[in-house]
Write a protein that holds these residues in place. Sequence first.
Motif, mmCIF file in Angstrom:
data_model
loop_
_atom_site.group_PDB
_atom_site.id
_atom_site.type_symbol
_atom_site.label_atom_id
_atom_site.label_comp_id
_atom_site.label_asym_id
_atom_site.label_seq_id
_atom_site.Cartn_x
_atom_site.Cartn_y
_atom_site.Cartn_z
ATOM 1 N N VAL A 111 -5.500 4.170 -15.042
ATOM 2 C CA VAL A 111 -5.812 5.455 -15.634
ATOM 3 C C VAL A 111 -7.291 5.701 -15.766
ATOM 4 C CG1 VAL A 111 -5.155 5.562 -17.914
ATOM 5 C CG2 VAL A 111 -5.450 7.767 -16.724
ATOM 6 N N THR A 112 -8.208 6.576 -15.310
ATOM 7 C CA THR A 112 -9.577 6.707 -15.546
ATOM 8 C C THR A 112 -9.694 6.913 -17.135
ATOM 9 O OG1 THR A 112 -9.681 9.108 -14.774
ATOM 10 C CG2 THR A 112 -10.274 7.444 -13.240
ATOM 11 N N GLU A 113 -11.184 6.803 -17.494
ATOM 12 C CA GLU A 113 -11.525 7.044 -18.947
ATOM 13 C C GLU A 113 -11.310 8.761 -19.310
ATOM 14 O OE1 GLU A 113 -15.076 5.634 -20.262
ATOM 15 O OE2 GLU A 113 -14.408 3.247 -19.839
ATOM 16 N N ASP A 114 -11.500 9.463 -18.457
ATOM 17 C CA ASP A 114 -11.492 10.931 -18.753
ATOM 18 C C ASP A 114 -10.109 11.463 -18.278
ATOM 19 O OD1 ASP A 114 -11.055 10.815 -16.150
ATOM 20 O OD2 ASP A 114 -13.074 12.022 -15.400
ATOM 21 N N ARG A 115 -8.993 10.434 -18.257
ATOM 22 C CA ARG A 115 -7.562 10.888 -18.158
ATOM 23 C C ARG A 115 -7.484 11.913 -16.968
ATOM 24 N NH1 ARG A 115 -8.152 6.720 -20.637
ATOM 25 N NH2 ARG A 115 -7.721 6.395 -22.817
ATOM 26 N N THR A 116 -8.298 12.000 -16.004
ATOM 27 C CA THR A 116 -8.074 13.019 -14.841
ATOM 28 C C THR A 116 -7.433 12.520 -13.834
ATOM 29 O OG1 THR A 116 -10.263 12.698 -14.135
ATOM 30 C CG2 THR A 116 -9.724 14.633 -15.679
ATOM 31 N N GLN A 117 -7.266 11.033 -13.601
ATOM 32 C CA GLN A 117 -6.956 10.526 -12.174
ATOM 33 C C GLN A 117 -6.118 9.134 -12.651
ATOM 34 O OE1 GLN A 117 -10.544 9.441 -9.893
ATOM 35 N NE2 GLN A 117 -10.240 11.381 -8.773
ATOM 36 N N ALA A 118 -4.963 8.906 -12.061
ATOM 37 C CA ALA A 118 -4.205 7.790 -12.351
ATOM 38 C C ALA A 118 -3.862 7.082 -10.695
ATOM 39 C CB ALA A 118 -2.887 8.319 -12.942
ATOM 40 N N VAL A 119 -3.418 5.811 -10.848
ATOM 41 C CA VAL A 119 -3.130 5.107 -9.724
ATOM 42 C C VAL A 119 -1.642 4.858 -9.422
ATOM 43 C CG1 VAL A 119 -3.764 2.954 -10.712
ATOM 44 C CG2 VAL A 119 -4.090 3.266 -8.390
ATOM 45 N N TYR A 120 -1.214 4.814 -8.209
ATOM 46 C CA TYR A 120 -0.080 4.519 -8.046
ATOM 47 C C TYR A 120 -0.063 3.249 -7.028
ATOM 48 C CZ TYR A 120 2.406 8.353 -9.927
ATOM 49 O OH TYR A 120 2.903 9.474 -10.830
ATOM 50 N N LEU A 121 0.516 2.097 -7.569
ATOM 51 C CA LEU A 121 0.288 0.717 -6.767
ATOM 52 C C LEU A 121 1.639 0.596 -5.852
ATOM 53 C CD1 LEU A 121 -1.153 -1.307 -9.496
ATOM 54 C CD2 LEU A 121 -2.448 -0.123 -7.678
ATOM 55 N N LEU A 122 1.754 0.611 -4.535
ATOM 56 C CA LEU A 122 2.749 0.703 -3.771
ATOM 57 C C LEU A 122 2.733 -0.543 -2.961
ATOM 58 C CD1 LEU A 122 2.038 3.966 -4.360
ATOM 59 C CD2 LEU A 122 3.716 4.387 -2.187
ATOM 60 N N ARG A 123 4.068 -1.202 -3.084
ATOM 61 C CA ARG A 123 4.163 -2.140 -1.946
ATOM 62 C C ARG A 123 4.896 -1.576 -0.998
ATOM 63 N NH1 ARG A 123 6.523 -6.958 -5.613
ATOM 64 N NH2 ARG A 123 7.299 -7.451 -3.510
ATOM 65 N N MET A 124 4.285 -1.723 0.441
ATOM 66 C CA MET A 124 5.101 -1.115 1.604
ATOM 67 C C MET A 124 5.980 -1.947 2.455
ATOM 68 S SD MET A 124 3.940 2.088 0.907
ATOM 69 C CE MET A 124 4.444 2.889 2.437
ATOM 70 N N VAL A 125 7.007 -1.438 2.916
ATOM 71 C CA VAL A 125 7.942 -2.408 3.584
ATOM 72 C C VAL A 125 7.654 -2.220 5.145
ATOM 73 C CG1 VAL A 125 10.192 -2.767 4.255
ATOM 74 C CG2 VAL A 125 9.811 -1.946 1.832
ATOM 75 N N GLU A 126 7.320 -3.426 5.772
ATOM 76 C CA GLU A 126 6.732 -3.294 7.136
ATOM 77 C C GLU A 126 8.084 -3.271 8.194
ATOM 78 O OE1 GLU A 126 3.945 -3.094 8.734
ATOM 79 O OE2 GLU A 126 2.651 -3.160 6.967
ATOM 80 N N ALA A 127 9.007 -3.913 7.675
ATOM 81 C CA ALA A 127 10.223 -4.050 8.780
ATOM 82 C C ALA A 127 10.791 -2.993 9.108
ATOM 83 C CB ALA A 127 11.144 -5.085 8.079
ATOM 84 N N ARG A 128 11.168 -2.015 8.230
ATOM 85 C CA ARG A 128 11.681 -0.774 8.657
ATOM 86 C C ARG A 128 10.909 0.557 8.986
ATOM 87 N NH1 ARG A 128 13.803 -1.204 2.837
ATOM 88 N NH2 ARG A 128 12.557 0.164 1.574
ATOM 89 N N ARG A 129 9.508 0.369 9.130
ATOM 90 C CA ARG A 129 8.450 1.219 9.290
ATOM 91 C C ARG A 129 8.922 1.819 11.018
ATOM 92 N NH1 ARG A 129 3.373 1.010 11.604
ATOM 93 N NH2 ARG A 129 3.374 -0.983 11.290
ATOM 94 N N ASP A 130 9.022 3.016 11.049
ATOM 95 C CA ASP A 130 9.175 3.672 12.459
ATOM 96 C C ASP A 130 7.957 4.706 12.873
ATOM 97 O OD1 ASP A 130 10.032 5.479 10.788
ATOM 98 O OD2 ASP A 130 12.107 5.883 11.603
ATOM 99 N N LYS A 131 6.925 4.712 12.046
ATOM 100 C CA LYS A 131 5.821 5.814 12.043
ATOM 101 C C LYS A 131 4.792 4.984 12.191
ATOM 102 C CE LYS A 131 8.041 9.776 9.860
ATOM 103 N NZ LYS A 131 7.699 10.883 8.954
ATOM 104 N N LEU A 132 3.602 5.619 12.612
ATOM 105 C CA LEU A 132 2.237 5.032 12.315
ATOM 106 C C LEU A 132 2.034 5.131 10.785
ATOM 107 C CD1 LEU A 132 0.168 6.646 15.395
ATOM 108 C CD2 LEU A 132 1.392 4.717 15.119
ATOM 109 N N ARG A 133 1.124 4.249 10.307
ATOM 110 C CA ARG A 133 0.875 3.972 8.971
ATOM 111 C C ARG A 133 0.212 5.106 8.583
ATOM 112 N NH1 ARG A 133 -0.081 -1.409 10.855
ATOM 113 N NH2 ARG A 133 1.182 -3.186 9.504
ATOM 114 N N LEU A 134 -0.763 5.983 9.180
ATOM 115 C CA LEU A 134 -1.485 6.806 8.828
ATOM 116 C C LEU A 134 -0.444 8.200 8.691
ATOM 117 C CD1 LEU A 134 -4.821 6.660 10.612
ATOM 118 C CD2 LEU A 134 -4.369 6.002 8.362
ATOM 119 N N GLU A 135 0.399 8.036 9.499
ATOM 120 C CA GLU A 135 1.641 9.228 9.160
ATOM 121 C C GLU A 135 2.374 9.105 7.958
ATOM 122 O OE1 GLU A 135 3.779 9.222 12.782
ATOM 123 O OE2 GLU A 135 2.311 10.063 14.170
#
Length: 713
Positions: free
Chosen positions: A495-519
């Motif tokens: 989280v930023t010091e001004d508490r306006t933004q927070a981060v979500y750290l995701l680990r993405m699964v490659e094996a079952r992806r059936d879409k383009l990454r940007l989609e």
Amino acid sequence: MKFLPTVWKKRVPFGTHWEMLAVTAVLFVLVVVFVDLKPVVEENFFFSTSDPGFGQSKKIEQRFPSQPQLVLAVSSGDISSPRYFERIQKLTREVEAIDGVSAVKSLTAGPKNYQDAVESPFWSRLLIAKDRKSSNVIVFTQGGDTGKLVRRIERIAHEMDEKDFRIHIAGTPYVVEMLQRSITHDFRYFSLTAIILFGLTMAAMFRSSRVFLGMLATCMSAVLLTLLLQQIFGRRIGILTVNLGTIVFVVAMSHLVYMTFNWQTLADRRQRLEKKSPDLATDALRMTFPPSFWSMVCASLGFASLLIVQAKPLRELGFGGVLGSIVAFACAYLMYPPFLRWAVPRESKIVEAEPPHRFWARPFPILSAAVILVSALLGFGLKRVNTDPSLLDYFKPHQELRDGLEYVDRNGGCNPLTLVVSSADGSKLNTDAAYQKMWTLHGALENYNDVGTVISLPTLLAEGDRTPFSFLISYEKMMEIMAQPKYARVAKSFVTEDRTQAVYLLRMVEARRDKLRLEVVDDLRSIARKHGFTTSLVGGIYYLQGRLAKLVASSLVTGLFWLNLLFVVIAWIVARSVRGALAMIVSLTLMPLCMLGGIGWFNVPVDIISAPATNVCIGIAIDSMIHLVFGVRRAQRDGKKGWAAWVVGREEQWRGIVYSDVIFAAGFAIFVLSDFPPTQRFGLVVLAGCVIDILANLFVLPLLGGAQWKKRD
């Protein structure tokens, strides 16, 4: 171009073959002394610093300071057993002692015990697989010599690996190191072996040690000079330019093959085979120079089309390709003629077995129609071309590295993605209401098919809620406490010091992806919007790979479009007739239709390394095409008209077209034996392109360009 014959007639021969060999030797010494031949693969090798996607990742790193992570997924029949904990504790201690490791988190370094880890919203997601058959040892690195660090971890993993304690390694630093190793191995062994195969094929074809020595010296000089100039311009060997030496060798050799066959053809016409004829070299040079010049122009334009894309590797290849094309052309016409003046023209056994005149006099309408029809059918596969392959496709199946990545991928994902969100109404994220909203978003992200593990601010705060009397502390106070050095400033990573933004750290699964990454990223943005959040920044290797895939697809389309557009002009200049120019354009179009369409139908991944194979093949096709059309024009100047001129041109140039492709195929075939799938795909695509080139230029082009459709009365 009419001034060229006069220039070459009056030209004073430059040097002797011995001087040319001395030039090659000097270039070799300069490269050994001054050029860094070690390929470089960095964590952010995909893009230039000016790329918007790269800029977003850098902003995330600045706002949410964190360190690169390695993941050791350790599987066992019972991860709660005392023996498993003892082994995990030993593994943790040994990894912590490695230089370059700043911290390690595991079941024995973080939670109080196994049960505490299971009950913790934070530790359970970070450390324990969903099936509870493995736990993670998270290694935080400080940068520096990643290769040395990875090698130390691999050594520890091999020493401790047992049947009921299997260690699987993943993480961006590890993947980058494996790419570096694969590329370096292929650069050292397969590039050298390819050059040896090129040389052996040339020796067998021309049966002249002097011709062979000249070709080898000239092509090697082109490669060495290109590497030297690359170093002078501050360009290092990267993920794509690792194959630049082989490409330049092939481009230079193409000029030499046509010059040598023209030299043999002239000797045969003048009954001067088996006789030393120094003047034949100048005549062959004059005969070959115009089509070689236009071939060099087309090759340079093809590589130049890569300079306009944002993907750093493609731009580097574009620069190196333009430079290499010019250098190869210069070396071919400055260095090789002295060797031809030294050599004696001979017909090899292969060339002596050429088809009779009546063979080339046939238009082959059925074969040509079949080639066009097959190309059209393959063309429908263009929509199926996958320029966004899985991270797993970069590594060979059933090997330790791939098995480890697949295991980690199945148990939480192996490719990192970072989302930075803020409340849609601009409110701060340190309130109870914001906490509940963030938890809801967290659950929605975890439920998305392509998402494995999610670590976020609410999981960190939920861990804080488990401490005694936590109900007396506000979430703001809790964030302040966790931002202190005592707690490794962990809150600053979420989280930023001004508490306006927070981060979500995701680990993405490659094996079952059936879409383009940007989609997939767009879907995740939509999920955030649905739950009252705006996604302000997106980063991580997953996102950069998605952007890279889009740029690769764009470069294939726009690069081929501009190349074809420019080729229309060049085709008109070369053919000097509407029909001839149209025939050249249609024949060239068959190449991308067959190659890219076939790639689509056979589900061959088009990664950043194998994608440039199309440019190489189109360059080969244009080269063959231009030499054939110039042969037709020479026949027309000698009084031949219509189909008769095409028959003479095809009969004169078929050796150069066929045998240059045979040499290219022989050299690139060695890449198929690589353990690195992108290198294998590069070799396979070039092999297929050589076959298409022969069919398109020797059968389709003459039929379209000169066949008589109706019999004259």
